[in-house]
Design a protein around this motif. Sequence first.
Motif, PDB file in Angstrom:
ATOM      1  N   HIS A 180       7.224  24.349   5.437  1.00  0.00           N
ATOM      2  CA  HIS A 180       6.636  23.233   6.189  1.00  0.00           C
ATOM      3  C   HIS A 180       6.225  22.117   5.230  1.00  0.00           C
ATOM      4  O   HIS A 180       6.425  20.921   5.513  1.00  0.00           O
ATOM      5  N   ILE A 181       5.677  22.497   4.080  1.00  0.00           N
ATOM      6  CA  ILE A 181       5.266  21.508   3.084  1.00  0.00           C
ATOM      7  C   ILE A 181       6.486  20.798   2.505  1.00  0.00           C
ATOM      8  O   ILE A 181       6.477  19.580   2.301  1.00  0.00           O
ATOM      9  N   VAL A 182       7.560  21.545   2.258  1.00  0.00           N
ATOM     10  CA  VAL A 182       8.799  20.942   1.755  1.00  0.00           C
ATOM     11  C   VAL A 182       9.304  19.877   2.734  1.00  0.00           C
ATOM     12  O   VAL A 182       9.669  18.757   2.334  1.00  0.00           O
ATOM     13  N   ALA A 183       9.295  20.203   4.029  1.00  0.00           N
ATOM     14  CA  ALA A 183       9.725  19.231   5.039  1.00  0.00           C
ATOM     15  C   ALA A 183       8.805  18.016   5.062  1.00  0.00           C
ATOM     16  O   ALA A 183       9.263  16.871   5.229  1.00  0.00           O
ATOM     17  N   ARG A 184       7.515  18.253   4.878  1.00  0.00           N
ATOM     18  CA  ARG A 184       6.560  17.137   4.883  1.00  0.00           C
ATOM     19  C   ARG A 184       6.777  16.221   3.682  1.00  0.00           C
ATOM     20  O   ARG A 184       6.634  14.999   3.784  1.00  0.00           O
ATOM     21  N   LEU A 185       7.130  16.798   2.547  1.00  0.00           N
ATOM     22  CA  LEU A 185       7.398  15.986   1.360  1.00  0.00           C
ATOM     23  C   LEU A 185       8.572  15.045   1.608  1.00  0.00           C
ATOM     24  O   LEU A 185       8.552  13.884   1.194  1.00  0.00           O
ATOM     25  N   ARG A 186       9.602  15.543   2.283  1.00  0.00           N
ATOM     26  CA  ARG A 186      10.734  14.669   2.629  1.00  0.00           C
ATOM     27  C   ARG A 186      10.250  13.522   3.507  1.00  0.00           C
ATOM     28  O   ARG A 186      10.649  12.364   3.312  1.00  0.00           O
ATOM     29  N   VAL A 190       9.957  11.887  -0.641  1.00  0.00           N
ATOM     30  CA  VAL A 190      10.398  12.607  -1.836  1.00  0.00           C
ATOM     31  C   VAL A 190      11.727  13.293  -1.535  1.00  0.00           C
ATOM     32  O   VAL A 190      11.841  14.034  -0.556  1.00  0.00           O
ATOM     33  N   SER A 191      12.722  13.047  -2.362  1.00  0.00           N
ATOM     34  CA  SER A 191      13.996  13.764  -2.236  1.00  0.00           C
ATOM     35  C   SER A 191      13.837  15.130  -2.886  1.00  0.00           C
ATOM     36  O   SER A 191      13.120  15.270  -3.881  1.00  0.00           O
ATOM     37  N   ILE A 192      14.529  16.140  -2.343  1.00  0.00           N
ATOM     38  CA  ILE A 192      14.327  17.509  -2.817  1.00  0.00           C
ATOM     39  C   ILE A 192      15.663  18.211  -3.009  1.00  0.00           C
ATOM     40  O   ILE A 192      16.536  18.161  -2.139  1.00  0.00           O
ATOM     41  N   LEU A 193      15.808  18.843  -4.171  1.00  0.00           N
ATOM     42  CA  LEU A 193      16.929  19.746  -4.430  1.00  0.00           C
ATOM     43  C   LEU A 193      16.345  21.150  -4.492  1.00  0.00           C
ATOM     44  O   LEU A 193      15.542  21.462  -5.371  1.00  0.00           O
TER      45      LEU A 193
END
Length: 249
Positions: A180-186, A190-193
């Motif tokens: 959920h936090i990863v999705a919120r960062l997007r 923030v781009s995420i690999l």
Amino acid sequence: MAAKLLEVQGLRVAYDKIEAVTGVDLAVGQGQIVTVIGPNGAGKTTLLSAIMGVLPSSGRIVFDGKPREHAEIEEMVAAGMNLVPEKRELFSEMTVEDNLMLGAFDRYRRGLRDHDGTLAEVYELFPRLRERRGQLSGTLSGGERQMLAVGRALMAKPKLLMLDEPSLGLAPRIVREVFHIVARLRDMGVSILLIEQNARAALQVADYAYVLETGAVTLEGPAAQVAQDPRVVEVYLGLGHGAAAQAPA
């Protein structure tokens, strides 16, 4: 596809004479979550380490519009790339807040004095870290340590955050929270690999996906499409993955 923030072409990494990554092409668009899934030993961590400049490699790496092959780690961090390694690499005898402030060191060294505001943003994203800010990081739970590792990386205000197995060793409930936090960062830009063995969760949160096997990309496409591929369903999303593979609700 969104404008490319990271573009990797023909990336190769060898240990002595053995190639661990063999000619990988990969891209991450602005504001995207891109995941790389695959079995243990496929070369996923090696791939991230090479992009970050931790390991020597051949091929072409373009980040934020500039060629970056053979760049040092410090150069990549200054350019806006940050890596949260699988082992998290926290300083266990330092407090939560001191670990976080270390993440802002490069910006501070370059004369940027925005760490207080960034710290407030990290505490808003991770309220549990605020509650434990004076606690030694070595006394945190596994989930809290993962949050701290991500929070420390965010203190550098990265354009691209690379996450190596963020769900490793965590209980299913904490895995859902992390994703959920990863999705919120997007959503925050923030781009995420994302490197993940938990294929089910990774494919649900990602925009685009690559399957890496024995150092080579064997399949790629929009994450929802990759998740429907019969071989991916059989090998990565099958019943054998059990409860730990449950994706974020």
